[in-house]
Design an enzyme around this catalytic site. Structure first.
Site, mmCIF file in Angstrom:
data_model
loop_
_atom_site.group_PDB
_atom_site.id
_atom_site.type_symbol
_atom_site.label_atom_id
_atom_site.label_comp_id
_atom_site.label_asym_id
_atom_site.label_seq_id
_atom_site.Cartn_x
_atom_site.Cartn_y
_atom_site.Cartn_z
ATOM 1 N N ALA A 71 0.812 -1.216 0.000
ATOM 2 C CA ALA A 71 0.000 0.000 0.000
ATOM 3 C C ALA A 71 0.844 1.265 0.000
ATOM 4 O O ALA A 71 0.441 2.288 -0.565
ATOM 5 C CB ALA A 71 -0.949 0.005 1.199
ATOM 6 N N THR A 72 2.030 1.234 0.605
ATOM 7 C CA THR A 72 2.890 2.426 0.595
ATOM 8 C C THR A 72 3.257 2.805 -0.831
ATOM 9 O O THR A 72 3.156 3.973 -1.224
ATOM 10 C CB THR A 72 4.157 2.184 1.436
ATOM 11 O OG1 THR A 72 3.794 2.096 2.812
ATOM 12 C CG2 THR A 72 5.147 3.320 1.259
ATOM 13 N N ASN A 152 -5.208 3.307 11.042
ATOM 14 C CA ASN A 152 -4.393 2.189 11.498
ATOM 15 C C ASN A 152 -4.109 2.229 12.999
ATOM 16 O O ASN A 152 -3.822 1.194 13.597
ATOM 17 C CB ASN A 152 -3.063 2.172 10.731
ATOM 18 C CG ASN A 152 -2.362 3.513 10.749
ATOM 19 O OD1 ASN A 152 -2.906 4.507 10.288
ATOM 20 N ND2 ASN A 152 -1.152 3.554 11.287
ATOM 21 N N GLN A 179 -6.061 -1.198 5.854
ATOM 22 C CA GLN A 179 -6.626 -1.826 7.050
ATOM 23 C C GLN A 179 -8.013 -2.430 6.831
ATOM 24 O O GLN A 179 -8.531 -3.092 7.736
ATOM 25 C CB GLN A 179 -6.699 -0.799 8.181
ATOM 26 C CG GLN A 179 -5.358 -0.277 8.642
ATOM 27 C CD GLN A 179 -4.482 -1.340 9.286
ATOM 28 O OE1 GLN A 179 -4.949 -2.397 9.702
ATOM 29 N NE2 GLN A 179 -3.191 -1.072 9.356
ATOM 30 N N SER A 199 -2.463 -3.832 0.849
ATOM 31 C CA SER A 199 -1.290 -4.646 1.202
ATOM 32 C C SER A 199 -1.726 -6.058 1.542
ATOM 33 O O SER A 199 -2.674 -6.255 2.308
ATOM 34 C CB SER A 199 -0.556 -4.060 2.415
ATOM 35 O OG SER A 199 0.221 -2.931 2.072
ATOM 36 N N ALA A 200 -0.994 -7.047 1.016
ATOM 37 C CA ALA A 200 -1.345 -8.447 1.273
ATOM 38 C C ALA A 200 -1.090 -8.856 2.716
ATOM 39 O O ALA A 200 -1.809 -9.699 3.264
ATOM 40 C CB ALA A 200 -0.558 -9.357 0.328
ATOM 41 N N HIS A 201 -0.067 -8.272 3.348
ATOM 42 C CA HIS A 201 0.296 -8.748 4.685
ATOM 43 C C HIS A 201 -0.676 -8.299 5.764
ATOM 44 O O HIS A 201 -0.532 -8.699 6.928
ATOM 45 C CB HIS A 201 1.731 -8.326 5.033
ATOM 46 C CG HIS A 201 1.907 -6.882 5.322
ATOM 47 N ND1 HIS A 201 2.016 -6.390 6.595
ATOM 48 C CD2 HIS A 201 2.013 -5.807 4.507
ATOM 49 C CE1 HIS A 201 2.194 -5.079 6.549
ATOM 50 N NE2 HIS A 201 2.191 -4.694 5.296
ATOM 51 N N THR A 241 10.194 -7.445 -12.968
ATOM 52 C CA THR A 241 9.792 -8.850 -12.967
ATOM 53 C C THR A 241 8.777 -9.104 -11.865
ATOM 54 O O THR A 241 8.986 -8.734 -10.701
ATOM 55 C CB THR A 241 11.019 -9.755 -12.755
ATOM 56 O OG1 THR A 241 11.956 -9.520 -13.809
ATOM 57 C CG2 THR A 241 10.609 -11.222 -12.747
ATOM 58 N N CYS A 326 5.226 1.736 11.242
ATOM 59 C CA CYS A 326 6.117 2.530 10.389
ATOM 60 C C CYS A 326 6.740 3.710 11.123
ATOM 61 O O CYS A 326 7.666 4.337 10.618
ATOM 62 C CB CYS A 326 5.350 3.032 9.160
ATOM 63 S SG CYS A 326 4.827 1.692 8.074
#
Length: 375
Positions: A71-72, A152, A179, A199-201, A241, A326
């Site tokens: 997301a950043t 967040n 979030q 973001s996936a995490h 890639t 962060c």
């Protein structure tokens, strides 16, 4: 071993996600850009399948999804890429909020140095932004409105639906949904939201992969100038890639958010009851609107207790935070809680607890006893 209560920073990886990643690391290790053999073809198919899985969460189309590192990066592509476009050369005003993640606020600071004007809307003490205040700040030269979906640090959900409904067609709308993607489903399926950062995490997927959803509106997408060049991948917006194993894992994680949504929400709400009971026994005050808060987050101030000292005391019992991961190296007061107008003592005693459906039960009496000795 500590119970992990910092899921807003990152979540554990689901076993189904890990299985998909291992497959594309050890068996299907082709480059998705290699079109001359079956290894590359299968890698390309995995990427496109994941694109469909991510798009489905927000009711977008497969070609609306641009894979990024998270997301950043997505936020930076939106803010800097739009500012560098033809439209950004003539419309140089952006509306956002004072409680955004640093991944939005810092690019905005950069744009101010480039001659843009930025209006930041502050929340009230509940942590909510007034939708009408955002709409009232829009001008004839406004290029973009950028508002996070949920904060967040507090978990407070912002009125993005009301903002979307009130915006003119001339203004692009961006939502940082780091979030809420896969957690609050319906609001992000609103087709008036032009750009969504993910973001996936945050959804039990791997770190290092995310997406920018860039929808067409009336046949036209937001004009994003790339920040990097070389290769033309991801519609030329984000070359390089493709990390097939990360993308495949992200796709599975996204698919699971739809499949398991109700079960996950119910588990988080049950856990929340235990958190509220424990914090109430310590005289804790919730920071943020409890009626408009994610079910897996609470920001709580404990009277007479410094949050840094509390986290040290709870080592070995609870792993939690007092703000964004962060900015965890900074001892400055939370810009979010400051924007809410909270007092210094309340800010310095604030703890963020965030959990998920995988979080085990907590020994709250032990945790409370440790904290009570410090109060």
């Amino acid at each position: 071993m500590s119970t992990y209560l910092d899921c807003n920073a990152t979540t554990p990886v689901e076993s189904e996600v890990l299985d998909a990643m291992v497959r594309y690391l050890t068996e299907e290790y082709g480059n998705a850009g290699s079109r001359t053999h079956e290894f590359g073809v299968r890698a390309k198919q995995a990427v496109e399948r994941a694109r469909e899985q991510v798009a489905a969460v927000v009711a977008a189309r497969r070609d609306d999804v641009i894979f990024t590192s998270g997301a950043t990066e997505s936020n930076n592509i939106v803010l800097l890429g739009l500012a560098n476009s033809v439209e950004g050369a003539t419309r140089r005003h952006i509306v956002s909020t004072a409680i955004e993640h640093k991944a939005v606020l810092e690019p905005l600071e950069h744009l101010v140095k480039q001659g843009f004007e930025v209006t930041l809307i502050s929340p009230d003490e509940s942590g909510r932004i007034d939708a009408q205040a955002v709409l009232d700040a829009v001008r004839s030269d406004t290029l973009l409105v950028s508002v996070m979906h949920a904060n967040n640090e507090t978990g407070v959900v912002q009125p993005i639906e009301a903002i979307a409904a009130g915006l003119s067609d001339a203004v692009w709308l961006h939502v940082d949904a780091a979030q809420t993607f896969g957690k609050l489903i319906a609001p992000l399926q609103n087709s008036r939201i032009d750009l969504i950062s993910v973001s996936a995490h945050k959804i039990f997927g791997p770190k290092g992969i995310g997406a920018l959803v860039s929808r067409r509106r009336e046949g036209r997408r937001a004009p994003l100038s790339p920040l990097m060049f070389g290769g033309g991948q991801e519609r030329g917006v984000r070359p390089g890639t493709q990390a097939v194993h990360l993308i495949a894992g992200f796709g599975v994680a996204a698919q699971m958010t739809l499949r398991d949504h109700e079960q996950r929400q119910a588990a988080c709400l049950r856990f929340r009851d235990g958190v509220l009971t424990a914090m109430a026994k310590l005289g804790g005050r919730v920071n943020g609107d409890r009626e408009h808060c994610l079910p897996h987050v609470l920001n709580v101030s404990l009277p007479g207790l410094n949050s840094e000292a509390a986290m040290v005391t709870l080592k070995g019992v609870l792993a939690l935070s007092n703000g964004s991961a962060c900015t965890s190296t900074s001892y400055e007061p939370s810009h979010v809680l400051v924007a809410m107008g909270l007092g210094r003592d309340r800010i310095e005693s604030a703890l963020r607890l965030s959990w998920c459906h995988l979080t085990p039960e907590v020994d709250w009496p032990q945790a409370c006893e440790r904290l009570r000795r410090m109060m």
